[in-house]
Scaffold this active site. Structure first.
Site, mmCIF file in Angstrom:
data_model
loop_
_atom_site.group_PDB
_atom_site.id
_atom_site.type_symbol
_atom_site.label_atom_id
_atom_site.label_comp_id
_atom_site.label_asym_id
_atom_site.label_seq_id
_atom_site.Cartn_x
_atom_site.Cartn_y
_atom_site.Cartn_z
ATOM 1 N N HIS A 378 0.633 -0.842 0.298
ATOM 2 C CA HIS A 378 0.367 -0.109 0.457
ATOM 3 C C HIS A 378 0.901 1.450 0.685
ATOM 4 O O HIS A 378 0.616 2.541 0.102
ATOM 5 C CB HIS A 378 -1.218 0.163 1.785
ATOM 6 C CG HIS A 378 -2.073 -0.591 1.388
ATOM 7 N ND1 HIS A 378 -3.225 -0.485 0.551
ATOM 8 C CD2 HIS A 378 -2.515 -2.240 1.308
ATOM 9 C CE1 HIS A 378 -4.217 -1.261 0.636
ATOM 10 N NE2 HIS A 378 -3.743 -1.940 0.885
ATOM 11 N N LYS A 569 -9.606 13.485 3.790
ATOM 12 C CA LYS A 569 -8.780 12.684 3.323
ATOM 13 C C LYS A 569 -7.998 13.137 4.878
ATOM 14 O O LYS A 569 -7.309 14.008 5.343
ATOM 15 C CB LYS A 569 -7.952 12.593 2.716
ATOM 16 C CG LYS A 569 -6.927 13.982 1.593
ATOM 17 C CD LYS A 569 -6.141 13.826 0.753
ATOM 18 C CE LYS A 569 -7.338 13.905 -0.516
ATOM 19 N NZ LYS A 569 -6.748 12.739 -1.354
ATOM 20 N N ARG A 570 -6.526 11.752 5.658
ATOM 21 C CA ARG A 570 -5.728 12.004 6.490
ATOM 22 C C ARG A 570 -5.500 13.128 5.963
ATOM 23 O O ARG A 570 -4.923 13.556 4.926
ATOM 24 C CB ARG A 570 -4.986 10.906 7.002
ATOM 25 C CG ARG A 570 -5.863 9.423 7.974
ATOM 26 C CD ARG A 570 -6.066 9.766 8.444
ATOM 27 N NE ARG A 570 -5.324 10.937 9.664
ATOM 28 C CZ ARG A 570 -4.853 9.692 10.977
ATOM 29 N NH1 ARG A 570 -5.612 8.567 10.851
ATOM 30 N NH2 ARG A 570 -3.616 9.612 11.283
ATOM 31 N N LYS A 575 0.044 14.450 0.646
ATOM 32 C CA LYS A 575 -1.471 14.791 0.101
ATOM 33 C C LYS A 575 -2.030 16.516 0.096
ATOM 34 O O LYS A 575 -2.276 16.719 -0.558
ATOM 35 C CB LYS A 575 -2.605 14.446 1.217
ATOM 36 C CG LYS A 575 -2.819 12.804 1.439
ATOM 37 C CD LYS A 575 -3.431 12.101 2.231
ATOM 38 C CE LYS A 575 -3.482 10.741 2.859
ATOM 39 N NZ LYS A 575 -4.222 10.417 1.590
ATOM 40 N N THR A 677 -9.144 6.093 -3.005
ATOM 41 C CA THR A 677 -10.490 5.897 -2.647
ATOM 42 C C THR A 677 -11.378 6.528 -2.611
ATOM 43 O O THR A 677 -12.300 6.390 -3.103
ATOM 44 C CB THR A 677 -10.409 4.836 -2.008
ATOM 45 O OG1 THR A 677 -10.418 4.737 -0.970
ATOM 46 C CG2 THR A 677 -9.302 3.114 -2.094
ATOM 47 N N LYS A 681 -14.699 8.048 -4.066
ATOM 48 C CA LYS A 681 -16.147 8.356 -4.194
ATOM 49 C C LYS A 681 -16.587 9.361 -5.180
ATOM 50 O O LYS A 681 -17.682 9.694 -5.270
ATOM 51 C CB LYS A 681 -16.173 8.503 -2.830
ATOM 52 C CG LYS A 681 -15.439 6.516 -2.173
ATOM 53 C CD LYS A 681 -15.938 7.024 -0.226
ATOM 54 C CE LYS A 681 -14.245 5.878 -0.032
ATOM 55 N NZ LYS A 681 -13.724 6.264 1.059
HETATM 56 C C1 LIG Z 1 -12.310 6.841 1.418
HETATM 57 C C2 LIG Z 1 -12.152 7.071 2.930
HETATM 58 C C3 LIG Z 1 -10.091 7.718 2.869
HETATM 59 C C4 LIG Z 1 -9.509 7.709 2.069
HETATM 60 O O1 LIG Z 1 -9.464 9.407 1.520
HETATM 61 P P1 LIG Z 1 -8.004 8.555 0.305
HETATM 62 O O2 LIG Z 1 -9.030 10.787 -0.695
HETATM 63 O O3 LIG Z 1 -8.426 8.266 -0.794
HETATM 64 O O4 LIG Z 1 -7.264 9.290 1.024
HETATM 65 C C5 LIG Z 1 -10.425 8.209 4.438
HETATM 66 N N1 LIG Z 1 -11.181 8.234 5.744
HETATM 67 C C6 LIG Z 1 -12.198 8.361 5.363
HETATM 68 C C7 LIG Z 1 -13.215 8.374 6.720
HETATM 69 C C8 LIG Z 1 -12.886 7.144 4.250
HETATM 70 O O5 LIG Z 1 -14.462 7.370 4.252
#
Ligand SMILES: *Cc1c(COP(=O)(O)O)cnc(C)c1O
Length: 840
Positions: A378, A569-570, A575, A677, A681
């Site tokens: 990952h 995101k984190r 990022k 991911t 979404k």
């Molecule tokens: C999808 C998701 C992530 C991942 O987000 P990225 O933009 O891919 O880093 C992190 N936290 C939550 C709660 C998510 O639903």
């Protein structure tokens, strides 16, 4: 619902496990179930029941309705042995369960009606009280949850194995602009979705020593004599597929202290010593570690990993023994997927269980192990690659260390034969890192022990081969493969975006939900103004809901007709939330300077947690909140720019955010985000992406078309070149007065109430080292944001692009990912579950 004859619960007939009277799915039956649980399970009378009581009663009633399918699914595997997926993951970020189960059972309306009879007007109100289990940090844990949902929906037998952390990822509150971490006590109100199974507990050892002995047959053997033990108690969560009978198990291990081991301590009167050990082993499943990438050498984390992996492998072996299946057939019955290296100790532990406990010879055990285990990588970030200090490892897992040495010896022998005299390559591929203090490289252990190694997006898998593990790729080219991540459309479209789901049902029929390629049919409407408006209205409705949430949470009013520009995101430097934040400052300056004619009115929304020990990430949160305070208080910004930091970003909040977004910010430094991911979404819900060629962005852009994606930034190879050519961020700053001015304004304390020191660590970092090339990408990012502004002006065209993004996002369904794993890595088939008696 009808049943010809009453079922005898004491003597279940095959395929028929429950009294159907108790599992009816019409509103009457759900209401009766709730009434019964209020009274018998919760000890409450309906008139005094709180909303939480009603949530609990409904959840228990829904759980009852999973049981037939759950037990029939377990029984199907027992009766008809075939390969089962064991998905080993230190994290499962499964999110709220009630609505997902209602959806997959098909009883949302019935539940709403039942609630109405208790005086509750909406299902949403009840869903609101559900506490989400924060058993993951972010993307990796959420991926595991999406995969478990798709596995069940595709009727593939699977068990998710993980840890039942008593405290999940911390809750984030914002105080004076700073992140403050608060313990996540997700179990405090009772969590109705788990079934403890203490009779299936497993023992796990730690520490102690190893010894050699000669067995009855005169063979030399080794054994481990641990000096500490814990008991793993399974807590099972049934995970139902969408409108199928398949209901898989998520088996989370809770660590309990052993008692038998401590009689000695009691006997000599060392009561506190004995209690101390109890406290020690109960701490094992206490808390989820936030991934700050610097937890190297954290003893408890290694203990957690071994704890859940050992319990899980013992559980798999036991399942074969219970069914009288030979251990040698392990690979025919279990395929073990390692979600990153967190469970990589499985390679050594399976060897130990087979050799020391089941007395197999090395070659047979190794054959079984390597035929069963596969590994998903990952990350390429060096600081996130797990390494364990050798001394620490030996003190906790002495027998595993011996086994790892032997795995390594045999492997290096092979390599030596292939590359005679090449000591350099031996050093590079060895499981033992000899540089600095000696350490165990878990990625190497996983790579050597696995039959497949996959990355999580095309670019990432390519970089694994070219940069991370090039020597291994030469040795075993056939082991390396790609499975691009995916997300489940049940949660991320049907649950999160009911308005869009309704429109899709109406337009292309309900089968899109399990066949996302059907969304392509939307393309025929790309020039239909009425349809585009209807499609745009689903977005508006999501934005109105989010605006109301923002108002309730922070008191700030945002305009749902403005562009919702979102980065959730984190928080991490790679990022690049700070790239986005700096861009907001340039927009602010343009408005201040009266150059805002072409700027679209924007609401820029950030959300995400920083690891508690990650100073720069926490400073970035403070920075965003500083900008928000200044911008939102400035009357010149009114109707033009707002900045919001959403506290405590989690799955539940994500369900509100993804459907409400116009512009998705996916702006990581190229080569750093393995897949992402969130990007998927957003696209599924019709957001346009502004992004770099990183992770799955590359494939999203390929699918949705380059005209429907705002690309910017240096490519991975350009970044590499910069890195190798003495990168000087200052030269980029000097070329761009707007950037210079933004940095200057920060240093003047404009976003920190005059404090000129607060953000110095951030601006100095950007001016001097800028390890993630924020300055190098800034000008191109601004250019891309300008084209976003131009595109926003033509609403019909924006809606058309948005529709195309949704229409072409089918590839990013986790159903597609899981089918790829099934076909190219696991070699497993679906096992449709029959329920012969007449339930429902
Ligand atoms: C999808 C998701 C992530 C991942 O987000 P990225 O933009 O891919 O880093 C992190 N936290 C939550 C709660 C998510 O639903």
């Amino acid at each position: 619902m009808s049943s010809s004859k009453p079922l005898d619960l004491r003597l279940p007939t095959p395929g028929c496990y429950a009294d159907p009277e108790r599992a009816g799915i019409d509103a009457d039956a759900v209401f009766d179930g709730m009434t019964e649980h209020l009274f018998f399970t919760l000890g409450k009378l309906a008139p005094t029941a709180s909303l939480h009581d009603l949530y609990m009663a409904l959840s228990y009633a829904v759980r009852d309705r999973l049981m037939t399918r759950y037990l029939a699914s377990m029984e199907a595997i027992r009766a008809q042995p075939q390969k089962t997926v064991a998905y080993l993951s230190a994290e499962f970020l499964i999110g709220p369960q009630l609505n997902n189960n209602l959806l997959n059972l098909g009883i949302q309306k019935e539940a709403e009606e039942a609630l109405r009879r208790f005086g509750i007007e909406s299902l949403a109100e009840t869903l609101e009280v559900e506490e989400e289990p924060g058993l993951g940090n972010g993307g990796l844990g959420r991926l595991a949850a999406c995969y478990m949902e798709s596995l069940a929906t595709l009727q593939v037998p699977a068990v998710g194995y993980g840890i039942r952390y008593e405290f999940g990822i911390f809750n984030q509150i914002i105080r004076n602009g700073w992140q403050v971490e608060v313990t996540d006590k997700w179990l405090k109100g009772g969590w109705p979705w788990e079934l403890p199974q203490p009779d299936e507990a497993c023992f796990v050892g730690f520490g102690g020593r190893t010894e050699s002995y000669i067995d009855d047959k005169g063979n030399y053997r080794s054994r481990w004599i641990p000096n500490e033990n814990a008991i793993g108690v399974p807590h099972d969560v049934p995970l139902l597929g969408y409108r199928v009978n398949s209901c898989n198990r998520l088996r989370l291990w809770r660590a309990d202290a052993t008692e038998s081991f401590d009689f000695y301590a009691f006997n000599i009167g060392d009561y506190y010593g004995a209690v101390e050990e109890k406290v020690g082993s109960e701490t094992l499943s206490k808390v989820l570690y936030p991934n700050d990438g610097t937890d190297e050498g954290r003893r408890l984390r290694l203990k957690q990993q071994h704890f859940f992996v050992s319990c899980s492998l013992q559980d798999m072996l036991r399942s074969l023994e219970n069914r009288k299946i030979s251990i040698k057939d392990f690979p025919k019955h279990w395929t073990v997927q390692l979600n990153d290296t967190h469970p990589a100790i499985a390679v050594a532990e399976l060897m130990r269980l087979l050799i020391d406990d089941r007395y197999l010879d090395w070659e047979t055990a190794w054959e079984i192990t390597t035929q069963s285990v596969a590994y998903t990588n990952h990350t390429l970030l060096p600081e996130a690659l797990e390494k364990w200090d050798l001394g620490l490892f030996k003190s906790l897992l002495p027998r595993h260390l011996e086994i790892i040495y032997e795995i390594n010896r045999r492997f290096l022998q092979q390599v030596r034969l292939r590359y005679p005299g090449n000591d350099n390559i031996l050093r590079k591929v060895s499981i033992i890192d000899e540089e600095g203090g000696k350490a165990i490289r878990m990625a190497h252990l996983a790579t050597i022990g696995a039959h497949h190694i996959n990355g999580v997006a095309a670019l990432h898998s390519d970089l694994i081969k070219r940069q991370l593990l090039p020597e291994f790729t030469k040795i075993w080219p056939e082991k390396f493969t790609n499975v691009t991540n995916g997300v489940t459309p049940r949660r991320w479209v049907a649950l999160a975006n009911p308005k869009l789901a309704d429109l899709l049902d109406k337009e292309i029929g309900p089968s899109w939900i399990t066949n996302m390629e059907l969304l392509k049919n939307l393309e025929s409407r790309e020039n239909d103004s009425n349809f585009l408006e209807e499609f745009g209205n689903t977005k508006l409705s999501g934005k109105i809901k989010l605006a109301s949430y923002i108002h309730r949470q922070s008191g700030v009013l945002v305009d749902p007709s403005s562009m919702f520009d979102v980065q959730v995101k984190r928080i991490h430097q790679y990022k690049r939330q700070h790239l986005n934040a700096l861009q907001v400052i340039t927009q602010y300056l343009r408005i201040k300077n009266g150059q805002d004619q072409s700027l679209a009115p924007r609401t820029v929304i950030f959300g995400g947690k920083a690891a508690p020990g990650y100073f720069m990430a926490k400073l970035i949160i403070r920075f965003i909140n500083g900008i928000a305070e200044t911008v939102n208080a400035d009357p010149d910004m009114d109707g033009r720019l707002k900045v919001i930091f959403l506290a405590d970003y989690n799955v539940k909040l994500g369900e509100q955010v993804y459907p409400a977004t116009d512009l998705s910010e996916q702006i990581s430094t190229a080569g750093k985000e393995a897949s992402g991911t969130g990007n998927m979404k957003f696209a599924m819900n019709g957001a346009l992406t502004i992004g770099t060629l990183d992770g799955a962005n590359v494939e999203i852009r390929e699918k949705v078309g380059e005209q429907n994606f705002f690309l910017f930034g240096k490519t991975e190879s350009e970044i590499m070149d910069l890195q190798n050519a003495n990168y000087m961020p200052q030269s980029y700053i000097e070329e761009l007065p707007e950037l210079e001015e933004a940095l200057h304004l920060i240093d003047l304390g404009h976003f920190s109430n005059g404090d000129t020191e607060l953000f110095k660590p951030l601006t100095n970092n950007l001016r001097t080292r800028d390890p993630f090339f924020v300055m190098a990408d800034f000008a191109d990012y601004l250019r891309a944001q300008d084209s976003v502004n131009r595109a926003w002006i033509d609403k019909k065209e924006w809606n058309r692009m948005s529709l195309i993004n949704c229409a072409r996002s089918g590839f990013f369904s986790s159903d597609r990912s899981i089918m790829e794993y099934c076909n190219s890595i696991w070699n497993v088939e679906p096992l449709p579950v029959e329920i012969t008696c007449d339930v429902n």
